[in-house]
Design a protein around this motif. Structure first.
Motif, PDB file in Angstrom:
ATOM      1  N   LEU A 130       5.889  75.274   6.750  1.00 37.88           N
ATOM      2  CA  LEU A 130       5.987  74.271   7.805  1.00 37.88           C
ATOM      3  C   LEU A 130       5.912  72.898   7.154  1.00 37.88           C
ATOM      4  N   LYS A 131       6.802  71.986   7.558  1.00 38.17           N
ATOM      5  CA  LYS A 131       6.802  70.639   6.997  1.00 38.17           C
ATOM      6  C   LYS A 131       7.067  69.627   8.106  1.00 38.17           C
ATOM      7  N   PRO A 132       6.057  68.811   8.471  1.00 33.56           N
ATOM      8  CA  PRO A 132       6.276  67.783   9.493  1.00 33.56           C
ATOM      9  C   PRO A 132       6.994  66.563   8.906  1.00 33.56           C
ATOM     10  N   TYR A 133       7.811  65.932   9.721  1.00 30.71           N
ATOM     11  CA  TYR A 133       8.445  64.654   9.376  1.00 30.71           C
ATOM     12  C   TYR A 133       8.347  63.764  10.606  1.00 30.71           C
ATOM     13  N   ASN A 134       8.183  62.472  10.357  1.00 29.60           N
ATOM     14  CA  ASN A 134       8.202  61.509  11.453  1.00 29.60           C
ATOM     15  C   ASN A 134       9.147  60.385  11.079  1.00 29.60           C
ATOM     16  N   VAL A 135      10.347  60.434  11.633  1.00 25.26           N
ATOM     17  CA  VAL A 135      11.373  59.434  11.339  1.00 25.26           C
ATOM     18  C   VAL A 135      11.822  58.817  12.670  1.00 25.26           C
ATOM     19  N   GLY A 136      10.856  58.146  13.319  1.00 22.36           N
ATOM     20  CA  GLY A 136      11.101  57.616  14.650  1.00 22.36           C
ATOM     21  C   GLY A 136      10.930  58.673  15.714  1.00 22.36           C
ATOM     22  N   LYS A 137      10.892  59.911  15.312  1.00 15.08           N
ATOM     23  CA  LYS A 137      10.699  61.070  16.177  1.00 15.08           C
ATOM     24  C   LYS A 137      10.005  62.141  15.345  1.00 15.08           C
ATOM     25  N   ALA A 138       9.116  62.904  15.971  1.00 11.29           N
ATOM     26  CA  ALA A 138       8.372  63.934  15.250  1.00 11.29           C
ATOM     27  C   ALA A 138       9.167  65.234  15.168  1.00 11.29           C
ATOM     28  N   TYR A 139       9.331  65.724  13.937  1.00 10.52           N
ATOM     29  CA  TYR A 139       9.995  67.003  13.685  1.00 10.52           C
ATOM     30  C   TYR A 139       9.021  67.927  12.950  1.00 10.52           C
ATOM     31  N   LEU A 140       9.197  69.220  13.171  1.00 11.86           N
ATOM     32  CA  LEU A 140       8.441  70.219  12.416  1.00 11.86           C
ATOM     33  C   LEU A 140       9.431  71.246  11.879  1.00 11.86           C
ATOM     34  N   VAL A 141       9.690  71.159  10.581  1.00 12.48           N
ATOM     35  CA  VAL A 141      10.605  72.107   9.953  1.00 12.48           C
ATOM     36  C   VAL A 141       9.859  73.412   9.689  1.00 12.48           C
ATOM     37  N   LYS A 142      10.403  74.500  10.212  1.00 11.85           N
ATOM     38  CA  LYS A 142       9.832  75.824   9.985  1.00 11.85           C
ATOM     39  C   LYS A 142      10.931  76.719   9.439  1.00 11.85           C
TER      40      LYS A 142
END
Length: 253
Positions: free
Chosen positions: A118-130
């Protein structure tokens, strides 16, 4: 007498089994060195920005780009997180380092037993790569190297079906984990070398600390869940929009 020996043998087996099942708690410091080709980097910079950023970018690449990470693991779950440095001399961080810090500030979570990350990213919007942890068909060699005080063995393989990788692991730490998305060798990976997106990356352990107290690994849960490919497609689409907004892409020379 035979019964007594049998009881003692069962006791020994039980102790040994419990020792094997006992989780290992480790903190491992890694440093990643990123080697870039300055001309290749400049070719990807929009023409409108080139005059402004060329000199600092070339100087940053010449000086070398180094980023510290820490791996915390309980043997089956782990957290791999960038360690932001305090800049005592008050000079601004390089442009590339600023971008890396912004994109990679959230920790990478790995579940070695269930084989996913799992890898979270926040680039103006929150994403969670699974996504699943990709299996690497490692080829182990007899070549040895000492890293962070441990004897390690060299292994080679191919990540993501196309990226050759060289790794060094130590059998003395029986954890099939390592830096970033590295995993799957019969021991902790203490060094990895590969090329990705035009950058040569070398990630090497500088310190390994065994912890007596339990290390609790936090599992990320916030953000829109996407596979890694879906996230990359979304980021590429966003990049194209930015190019259109700022007029006109890169030089064609």
């Amino acid at each position: 007498m035979k019964k007594l020996l049998f009881v003692f043998s069962l006791l020994f087996v039980g102790i040994y089994a419990n020792a094997q099942d006992k989780p290992q708690f480790l903190e491992v410091d890694y440093q990643m060195e990123m080697k870039l080709d300055a001309d290749q980097v400049m070719a990807s910079v929009p023409a409108a920005w080139k005059a402004q950023v060329e000199e600092p970018l070339r100087q940053e690449i010449k000086n070398g780009i180094f980023i510290d990470y820490k791996l915390k693991t309980n043997g089956t779950e782990s957290e791999y997180k960038m360690q932001e440095k305090i800049n005592n001399d008050q000079t601004p961080a390089g442009l590339i380092l600023q971008q890396m810090t912004a994109m990679d500030k959230e920790p990478l979570f790995k579940d070695i037993k269930e084989k996913y990350f799992l890898k979270p990213y926040n680039v103006g919007k929150a994403y969670l790569v699974k996504d699943s942890l990709k299996t690497v068909n490692w080829k182990i060699t007899k070549e040895k190297e000492t890293i962070a005080g441990f004897d390690t063995y060299k292994a080679t393989g191919v990540m993501n079906d196309s990226i050759p990788v060289t790794a060094w692991y130590t059998p003395k730490i029986n954890i099939k984990d390592g830096p970033d998305r590295m995993w799957g060798l019969p021991g902790l990976i203490l060094k990895a070398e590969f090329e990705m997106n035009g950058a040569e990356l070398i990630i090497a352990a500088t310190k390994v600390a065994v912890k007596e107290e339990e290390i609790k690994i936090t599992k990320p849960s916030k953000g829109q869940i996407l596979t890694e490919k879906e996230f990359m497609d979304e980021m590429l689409a966003f990049q194209e929009k930015m190019k259109e907004m700022y007029g006109g892409g890169v030089d064609s020379e």
